[in-house]
Design a protein around this motif. Structure first.
Motif, PDB file in Angstrom:
ATOM      1  N   GLU A 246       1.682   8.925  -4.299  1.00  9.94           N
ATOM      2  CA  GLU A 246       1.969   8.159  -5.390  1.00  9.94           C
ATOM      3  C   GLU A 246       3.236   6.971  -5.137  1.00  9.94           C
ATOM      4  OE1 GLU A 246       3.927   8.784 -10.037  1.00  9.94           O
ATOM      5  OE2 GLU A 246       3.197  10.500  -8.714  1.00  9.94           O
ATOM      6  N   ARG A 247       4.001   7.465  -4.124  1.00  7.79           N
ATOM      7  CA  ARG A 247       5.040   6.532  -3.838  1.00  7.79           C
ATOM      8  C   ARG A 247       4.774   5.541  -3.070  1.00  7.79           C
ATOM      9  NH1 ARG A 247       9.434   4.075  -4.901  1.00  7.79           N
ATOM     10  NH2 ARG A 247      10.614   3.642  -2.818  1.00  7.79           N
ATOM     11  N   THR A 248       3.725   5.674  -2.050  1.00  2.83           N
ATOM     12  CA  THR A 248       3.076   4.504  -1.428  1.00  2.83           C
ATOM     13  C   THR A 248       2.415   3.566  -2.284  1.00  2.83           C
ATOM     14  OG1 THR A 248       2.766   5.901   0.619  1.00  2.83           O
ATOM     15  CG2 THR A 248       1.410   3.957   0.519  1.00  2.83           C
ATOM     16  N   ALA A 249       1.435   4.108  -3.353  1.00  5.13           N
ATOM     17  CA  ALA A 249       0.810   3.391  -4.092  1.00  5.13           C
ATOM     18  C   ALA A 249       1.719   2.724  -4.820  1.00  5.13           C
ATOM     19  CB  ALA A 249       0.024   4.206  -5.179  1.00  5.13           C
ATOM     20  N   GLU A 250       2.900   2.999  -5.332  1.00  8.81           N
ATOM     21  CA  GLU A 250       3.996   2.258  -6.357  1.00  8.81           C
ATOM     22  C   GLU A 250       4.367   1.258  -5.494  1.00  8.81           C
ATOM     23  OE1 GLU A 250       8.134   3.112  -8.634  1.00  8.81           O
ATOM     24  OE2 GLU A 250       6.956   4.850  -7.773  1.00  8.81           O
ATOM     25  N   VAL A 251       4.900   1.500  -4.163  1.00 10.85           N
ATOM     26  CA  VAL A 251       5.271   0.364  -3.257  1.00 10.85           C
ATOM     27  C   VAL A 251       4.175  -0.755  -3.184  1.00 10.85           C
ATOM     28  CG1 VAL A 251       6.110  -0.457  -1.037  1.00 10.85           C
ATOM     29  CG2 VAL A 251       7.018   1.778  -2.223  1.00 10.85           C
ATOM     30  N   ALA A 252       2.971  -0.367  -2.669  1.00  8.76           N
ATOM     31  CA  ALA A 252       1.689  -1.293  -2.639  1.00  8.76           C
ATOM     32  C   ALA A 252       1.546  -2.012  -3.995  1.00  8.76           C
ATOM     33  CB  ALA A 252       0.510  -0.122  -2.412  1.00  8.76           C
ATOM     34  N   GLY A 253       1.653  -1.570  -5.120  1.00  6.74           N
ATOM     35  CA  GLY A 253       1.661  -2.242  -6.314  1.00  6.74           C
ATOM     36  C   GLY A 253       2.510  -3.231  -6.593  1.00  6.74           C
ATOM     37  N   LEU A 254       3.876  -2.914  -6.209  1.00  5.37           N
ATOM     38  CA  LEU A 254       5.027  -3.689  -6.186  1.00  5.37           C
ATOM     39  C   LEU A 254       4.761  -4.828  -5.225  1.00  5.37           C
ATOM     40  CD1 LEU A 254       7.698  -4.360  -7.382  1.00  5.37           C
ATOM     41  CD2 LEU A 254       8.793  -3.275  -5.507  1.00  5.37           C
ATOM     42  N   ILE A 255       4.305  -4.734  -3.916  1.00  3.54           N
ATOM     43  CA  ILE A 255       3.892  -5.847  -3.265  1.00  3.54           C
ATOM     44  C   ILE A 255       2.832  -6.634  -3.696  1.00  3.54           C
ATOM     45  CG2 ILE A 255       3.118  -6.247  -0.834  1.00  3.54           C
ATOM     46  CD1 ILE A 255       4.357  -3.720  -0.038  1.00  3.54           C
ATOM     47  N   ARG A 256       2.071  -6.030  -4.446  1.00  2.00           N
ATOM     48  CA  ARG A 256       0.730  -6.754  -4.657  1.00  2.00           C
ATOM     49  C   ARG A 256       1.221  -7.586  -5.940  1.00  2.00           C
ATOM     50  NH1 ARG A 256      -2.428  -6.267  -9.087  1.00  2.00           N
ATOM     51  NH2 ARG A 256      -1.588  -3.779  -9.486  1.00  2.00           N
ATOM     52  N   THR A 257       2.093  -7.152  -6.848  1.00  3.70           N
ATOM     53  CA  THR A 257       2.586  -7.951  -8.083  1.00  3.70           C
ATOM     54  C   THR A 257       3.480  -8.837  -7.575  1.00  3.70           C
ATOM     55  OG1 THR A 257       2.359  -5.991  -9.336  1.00  3.70           O
ATOM     56  CG2 THR A 257       3.886  -7.538 -10.070  1.00  3.70           C
TER      57      THR A 257
END
Length: 421
Positions: A246-257
């Motif tokens: 979940e942590r990696t998904a959260e960071v990836a979503g922040l990068i995408r946003t």
């Protein structure tokens, strides 16, 4: 010679505002002040030549026969009228000599023939020669002045000497001086107009260069920065979907946003840079990508998860720099659009080296159905194809872009090969 706006600014910086303002005031009114100066200075000379006995059809009569039997008061009145009225009339016509030259010339003919007064005629010939370009009328006035002077010399005892003196000093000298001053004034006016036109053209060329540079910056930013950010957003989206925790998904979503926000801000900057431009411009930059960099570009997209196939046809060889640079930008923009609008679809890049032209085609398959929860692809700002069309027009090529019946898309450019290769 008052100057242009740039020279005026330099004078104000050197001498201050007061002296420059006074000089400008005098310069703008110098011709009117010269008219008043001539009108005042010519008055006593006209009075002297009108009353002095000598030559002129009426001058001997005015000084002897006309007043010999008159009472003293009447004699003073007649002589006073001659001494004041006629010179005053000449002074009035001198005030309008540049707008009504015929008044001065007509009065000068009368005074020359009747009283032998050459002063108005000299000023009239000088004025007409220096301010007006009608040479036929100037020649007519000169001939009339010569005839009036010849008639005035009939009563003179030394006709030949007086006539010769009048032709030289009363006609030839003011004509020569007036023609020289008028020619010089026209030359200076033409030079000043040319300098002002060159200054305007210089400002226009600088403005066009600025607009061309703005357009080039906008195009390069779109081709390079938007391409990189779009790739980053796609990679972050893929990582967000397939993240192991979940942590990696959260960071990836922040990068995408963050990447999508950066793309939006970049589109606003591109819009500002493209405002008020006269047309497409091209300014050289270095280094510029060429066709040999396509393998690297395709490798970057493959590493981002896009299935890209590079196909080369014809005989690969060095081509003109503009053609290679434009072809690379076409492939780069087409891959960026395919990554935005058809993520996960297969893409083929084909480069055909012809004998007379270079053909570049990028086609993608229909986009697969997006899985639930998958991130939306980043949307473009519409500048890509417009910028490509500008590049293709500059390269004298053709660009076509459109969908396939099955939902795929193709971007195809044909560039003529001229100037080497």
């Amino acid at each position: 010679m008052f100057y242009g706006e740039g020279e005026e600014r330099r004078l104000r910086a050197a001498f201050g505002d007061g002296p420059v303002r006074l000089w400008k005031w005098w310069w703008e009114r110098r011709h009117r002040l010269a008219d008043w100066f001539l009108a005042v200075c010519a008055f006593p000379w006209n009075a002297l030549f009108t009353l002095a006995p000598g030559w002129g059809l009426l001058s001997p009569v005015a000084t002897s026969v006309l007043v010999q039997d008159m009472p003293a008061p009447l004699e003073v009145a007649v002589l006073g009228a001659l001494a004041l009225a006629l010179p005053a009339a000449v002074s009035l016509t001198l005030l309008v000599r540049r707008s009504r030259p015929n008044w001065l010339m007509g009065l000068a003919l009368v005074l020359l023939a009747l009283f032998g007064n050459p002063v108005p005629g000299m000023l009239g010939l000088y004025t007409y020669a220096s301010w007006f370009t009608d040479r036929r009328r100037l020649a007519l006035w000169s001939a009339l002045m010569v005839a009036a002077g010849a008639g005035a010399s009939l009563v003179s005892q030394n006709r030949i000497a007086m006539t010769f003196f009048f032709l030289v000093m009363g006609v030839a000298l003011p004509l020569t001086l007036g023609l020289w001053v008028g020619t010089r004034r026209q030359l200076i006016g033409n030079l000043r107009e040319r300098a002002e036109r060159l200054e305007r053209e210089q400002y226009l060329m600088a403005d066009r260069a600025i607009n061309a540079e703005r357009t080039r910056i906008a195009r390069e930013m779109h081709d390079v920065v938007a391409h990189r950010v779009s790739m980053m957003v796609l990679q972050a989206g893929g990582l967000e979907v397939n993240a192991p925790d979940e942590r990696t998904a959260e960071v990836a979503g922040l990068i995408r946003t963050t990447g999508r926000e950066a793309l939006g801000e970049l589109r606003e900057i591109l819009g500002v840079l493209r405002e008020s431009t006269d047309g497409p411009g091209e300014a050289p930059t270095a280094p510029q990508p060429v066709l040999s960099d396509l393998a690297r570009l395709v490798g970057e997209w493959r590493s981002a998860g896009m299935g890209v196939e590079l196909v080369t046809g014809g005989r690969p060889r060095p081509l003109p720099a503009q053609a290679e640079r434009t072809a690379f930008r076409v492939v780069q923009e087409a891959l960026t659009n395919a990554g935005r609008h058809a993520p996960g679809a297969g893409v083929q890049v084909r480069v055909d080296y012809g004998e007379r032209d270079l053909e570049v085609a990028v086609s993608n398959e229909p986009p697969p159905t997006r899985a639930p929860g998958a991130p939306e692809p980043p949307m473009g700002g519409g500048y890509g194809l417009a910028g490509l069309r500008e590049r293709i027009v500059l390269a004298e090529g053709t660009l076509t872009a459109g969908p396939f019946p099955d939902g795929g898309w193709q971007v195809r450019a044909v560039l003529p090969l001229t100037g080497g290769g």
